[in-house]
Structure formats: C-alpha cells, structure tokens
Enzyme design. Structure first.
Site, PDB file in Angstrom:
ATOM      1  N   HIS A 185       0.876  -1.219  -0.076  1.00  0.00           N
ATOM      2  CA  HIS A 185       0.109  -0.045   0.152  1.00  0.00           C
ATOM      3  C   HIS A 185       0.990   1.179   0.130  1.00  0.00           C
ATOM      4  CE1 HIS A 185      -3.110  -2.723   2.229  1.00  0.00           C
ATOM      5  NE2 HIS A 185      -3.622  -2.394   1.048  1.00  0.00           N
TER       6      HIS A 185
ATOM      7  N   LYS B  51     -17.241  -5.742   7.868  1.00  0.00           N
ATOM      8  CA  LYS B  51     -15.972  -6.223   7.328  1.00  0.00           C
ATOM      9  C   LYS B  51     -15.449  -7.061   8.749  1.00  0.00           C
ATOM     10  CE  LYS B  51     -13.919  -5.937   3.159  1.00  0.00           C
ATOM     11  NZ  LYS B  51     -12.701  -5.690   2.257  1.00  0.00           N
TER      12      LYS B  51
ATOM     13  N   ARG C 251      -1.646  -6.050  -7.774  1.00  0.00           N
ATOM     14  CA  ARG C 251      -0.641  -6.784  -7.492  1.00  0.00           C
ATOM     15  C   ARG C 251      -0.387  -7.857  -8.624  1.00  0.00           C
ATOM     16  NH1 ARG C 251      -2.970  -8.408  -1.886  1.00  0.00           N
ATOM     17  NH2 ARG C 251      -4.619  -8.434  -2.956  1.00  0.00           N
TER      18      ARG C 251
ATOM     19  N   SER D 179      -3.084  -7.440   3.440  1.00  0.00           N
ATOM     20  CA  SER D 179      -3.269  -7.461   4.869  1.00  0.00           C
ATOM     21  C   SER D 179      -3.691  -8.717   5.444  1.00  0.00           C
ATOM     22  CB  SER D 179      -4.322  -6.266   4.982  1.00  0.00           C
ATOM     23  OG  SER D 179      -3.895  -4.893   4.441  1.00  0.00           O
TER      24      SER D 179
HETATM   25  O1  PNS Z   1      -8.846  -2.553   0.652  1.00  0.00           O
HETATM   26  P1  PNS Z   1     -10.329  -3.027   0.006  1.00  0.00           P
HETATM   27  O2  PNS Z   1     -11.028  -3.628   1.022  1.00  0.00           O
HETATM   28  O3  PNS Z   1      -9.888  -3.995  -1.277  1.00  0.00           O
HETATM   29  O4  PNS Z   1     -11.125  -1.813  -0.371  1.00  0.00           O
HETATM   30  C1  PNS Z   1     -12.164  -1.893  -1.156  1.00  0.00           C
HETATM   31  C2  PNS Z   1     -13.070  -0.661  -1.454  1.00  0.00           C
HETATM   32  C3  PNS Z   1     -13.054   0.313   0.242  1.00  0.00           C
HETATM   33  C4  PNS Z   1     -12.336   0.251  -2.435  1.00  0.00           C
HETATM   34  C5  PNS Z   1     -14.330  -0.698  -1.785  1.00  0.00           C
HETATM   35  O5  PNS Z   1     -15.140  -1.724  -1.119  1.00  0.00           O
HETATM   36  C6  PNS Z   1     -15.164   0.302  -1.741  1.00  0.00           C
HETATM   37  O6  PNS Z   1     -15.077   1.398  -2.490  1.00  0.00           O
HETATM   38  N1  PNS Z   1     -16.419   0.521  -0.958  1.00  0.00           N
HETATM   39  C7  PNS Z   1     -17.100   1.557  -0.636  1.00  0.00           C
HETATM   40  C8  PNS Z   1     -18.673   1.124  -1.188  1.00  0.00           C
HETATM   41  C9  PNS Z   1     -18.950   1.494  -2.746  1.00  0.00           C
HETATM   42  O7  PNS Z   1     -18.674   2.449  -3.043  1.00  0.00           O
HETATM   43  N2  PNS Z   1     -19.319   0.442  -3.219  1.00  0.00           N
HETATM   44  C10 PNS Z   1     -19.376   0.231  -4.492  1.00  0.00           C
HETATM   45  C11 PNS Z   1     -18.218  -0.235  -5.208  1.00  0.00           C
HETATM   46  S1  PNS Z   1     -18.222  -0.532  -7.052  1.00  0.00           S
END
Ligand code: PNS
Length: 160
Positions: free
Chosen positions: A17, A41, A90, A128
């Site tokens: 990150h 989560k 990645r 993570s």
């Molecule tokens: O680190 P992560 O868990 O892979 O991040 C995922 C994240 C936070 C980018 C994604 O879950 C997100 O944007 N969540 C917010 C809700 C949202 O906008 N959902 C629609 C996504 S298409």
C-alpha cells in the site's frame, strides 16, 4: 489541482500500500488515503488506529491526507473534489475485481476516473490478510509492513 483518492480497508496498511501511496503522491497534487468504515468487515484494527498508522507511515510525504469514509466511494470522491481513484494492482488475482469496480464506479459517476498502479514486484504477494495471519500465529511480519504497524497489530492480536 489534480486530486485523487486512494480508498481501502487498510487493515493494516502494508509496504505494498505504501508503495502505491508514494507513487500516487508523485502523480497527483494531492492524494487522500481514505479508510472505509465498514462494520460488516469486522476489521482487526479500529478505524482510529488504521488512520493513525497511515498518517505515521506517510508522514514523509507532503501531499498526502488521511481520512475515513462510509457509504459509496463515488459520493465521497465528489464530496472531496477528487477526479481520480487510485487502486493498486498486484497481479492477475486483483484484475477482474478491480476492473469490475472501476466500471461500476464509472456508471455511478462518469467524471471520476480509476487509475491502476502496479505495486513493486517484490510486494506482489503481500496482503493485509496474510500479514494478519502471520501475526495471529506469532510470526515475524516486519518485512511486510511499516515499522509502526508491527506493534499495533501485535497488540491488537494480543488483546483480541
Ligand atoms: O482494501 P479493499 O477492502 O480492497 O477496498 C475496497 C473498497 C473500499 C475500495 C471498496 O469496497 C469500496 O469502494 N467500498 C465503498 C462502497 C462502494 O462504493 N461500493 C461500490 C463499489 S463498485
């Protein structure tokens, strides 16, 4: 002003990150690292701890801000005036999901563009989840995360 948001769970922030944040900081005038508040989560680290660790790990970068958000990423991006979303890739394991999210987010807001950055190859296996798995089993995670993260994760595991 080119402003980007780098969203994620960051539970915890890893060296992968951090590499993405450093690259994004060279490409944009301002980057907000935005930690998702998502009780569903069940993160290991509290939101406050995740934000603090990112602040400490990015203290050497002048154009990085750290914030948290809940709800839709596109609503948050609009609120803070970010025209780009940064996501780290990645390898192929991330690709399908990330492209789907990018398409879906574009449907929600055409004006925000997702930018994929490739993390350094030597970080491509770090996640993570694996870092937490190592921590749960008392292993050494020092090579995979910023120094400040090690103590925080160890104490979160000990107090769980
Ligand atoms: O680190 P992560 O868990 O892979 O991040 C995922 C994240 C936070 C980018 C994604 O879950 C997100 O944007 N969540 C917010 C809700 C949202 O906008 N959902 C629609 C996504 S298409």
């Amino acid at each position: 002003m080119r402003k980007a948001v780098y969203p994620g769970s960051f539970d915890p922030i890893t060296n992968g990150h951090l590499d993405i944040v450093e690259r994004a900081s060279l490409l944009f005038d301002e980057v907000t690292v935005a930690v998702l508040t998502n009780p569903a989560k069940r993160p290991l680290l509290t939101l406050e701890t995740r934000v603090r660790l990112i602040q400490e790990a990015t203290a050497h970068l002048r154009n990085i801000q750290v914030d948290s958000f809940s709800g839709l990423l596109m609503d948050y991006a609009k609120r803070i005036g970010a025209r780009a979303v940064v996501r780290g890739i990645r390898g192929v394991q991330d690709f399908d999901m990330e492209v789907n999210m990018a398409h879906m987010n574009r449907q929600l807001d055409e004006e925000v563009t997702t930018v994929f950055l490739a993390a350094k190859a030597e970080y491509s296996y770090i996640s993570s989840s694996l870092v937490k798995d190592i921590a749960w089993h008392g292993g050494d995670m020092t090579r995979f995360v910023p120094d400040c993260v090690v103590v925080a994760v160890q104490s979160a595991v000990a107090n769980h």
